[in-house]
Design an enzyme around this catalytic site. Structure first.
Site, mmCIF file in Angstrom:
data_model
loop_
_atom_site.group_PDB
_atom_site.id
_atom_site.type_symbol
_atom_site.label_atom_id
_atom_site.label_comp_id
_atom_site.label_asym_id
_atom_site.label_seq_id
_atom_site.Cartn_x
_atom_site.Cartn_y
_atom_site.Cartn_z
ATOM 1 N N LYS A 47 1.436 -1.100 -0.001
ATOM 2 C CA LYS A 47 -0.155 -0.108 -0.193
ATOM 3 C C LYS A 47 0.976 1.497 -0.744
ATOM 4 C CE LYS A 47 -2.955 -2.354 3.271
ATOM 5 N NZ LYS A 47 -3.624 -2.505 5.086
ATOM 6 N N ASP A 107 14.079 0.211 2.205
ATOM 7 C CA ASP A 107 15.231 0.129 3.280
ATOM 8 C C ASP A 107 16.064 -0.699 3.518
ATOM 9 O OD1 ASP A 107 15.209 0.128 6.171
ATOM 10 O OD2 ASP A 107 13.015 1.186 6.295
ATOM 11 N N LYS A 135 17.116 4.134 2.135
ATOM 12 C CA LYS A 135 17.628 4.721 2.391
ATOM 13 C C LYS A 135 19.320 3.726 2.581
ATOM 14 C CE LYS A 135 14.266 4.067 6.905
ATOM 15 N NZ LYS A 135 13.865 3.194 8.303
ATOM 16 N N ASP A 163 3.505 3.879 6.231
ATOM 17 C CA ASP A 163 2.446 3.177 7.426
ATOM 18 C C ASP A 163 3.944 3.245 8.951
ATOM 19 O OD1 ASP A 163 3.058 0.835 6.488
ATOM 20 O OD2 ASP A 163 2.169 0.041 7.986
ATOM 21 N N ARG A 169 -0.193 6.949 7.192
ATOM 22 C CA ARG A 169 0.085 7.091 6.207
ATOM 23 C C ARG A 169 -1.439 7.959 5.383
ATOM 24 N NH1 ARG A 169 1.022 1.039 3.920
ATOM 25 N NH2 ARG A 169 0.084 -0.092 4.808
#
Ligand code: PRP
Ligand code: MN
Ligand code: MG
Length: 185
Positions: A47, A107, A135, A163, A169
């Site tokens: 999402k 990430d 990141k 989120d 979100r």
């Protein structure tokens, strides 16, 4: 609206909009309209990528089609499990198409490297990635990306689709989450 859960605004609404304009120009140059493969196919990763996907699509000056795939690797934890689950697969065959994966954040890189392998096996004409955030200090696997919006520090960020346990979100900007929210100090 979330009280003091947000420690700081990392990237403002205006900064996001400006960056998406830049990315849209670069993407439109890479995929000229009228290609034999047909319209560019944007694959949004639900999402987290909802807002980036829709804002990017609206700013692109080339015809695109949109598909969505929902994958999840985090559940309600703040670190990736590395186990990626397909919650919703693509509706359409992508063989022979120019496919651009639209992701909110890299990430550890585990989600995207898994997704790239998965989609590659479906034989698209081309397969590239655009991500709003990355990141660099959290990467656990190498992921080739066409465009990165912002490289950010290794902090837990929320908003603009991202989120924590399904909350935040809906924030229009990207903020850092106060560690007290997830039981840090
Ligand atoms: C988040 C984020 C990326 C992924 C990045 O998705 O939206 O898709 O994690 O992490 P990684 O590089 O460490 O794999 P999540 O699994 O939380 O699902 P969501 O998009 O529905 O929030
Ligand atoms: Mn995601
Ligand atoms: Mg998530």
């Amino acid at each position: 609206m979330y009280g003091d859960d947000i420690a700081s605004v990392l990237i403002s609404e205006d900064q996001i909009a400006e960056k998406i304009d830049e990315i849209a120009d670069l993407v439109a140059k890479r995929y000229p309209a009228g290609a034999p493969e047909g319209d560019l196919l944007l694959v949004g990763v639900l999402k987290g990528a909802i807002f980036f996907m829709t804002d990017l699509a609206k700013r692109l000056q080339i015809p695109t089609q949109m598909e969505f795939m929902a994958v999840s690797s985090y559940g309600s934890s703040t670190s990736s499990s590395g186990v990626v689950r397909i919650m919703k697969d693509l509706d359409k065959d992508i063989a022979g198409r120019n496919v651009l994966i639209v992701e909110d954040i890299i990430d550890s890189g585990l989600t995207l490297s898994w997704l790239l392998r998965n989609l590659k096996s479906r034989n698209p004409a081309s397969l590239e990635v655009v991500t709003l955030l990355r990141k660099p200090d959290a990467l656990r696997t190498q992921v080739d990306v066409m465009h990165v919006g912002f490289d950010i520090p290794n902090e837990f960020v929320v908003g603009y689709g991202l989120d924590y346990a399904e909350r935040y979100r809906d924030l229009p900007y990207i903020g850092t989450l106060d560690p007290k929210v997830y039981g840090g100090k």
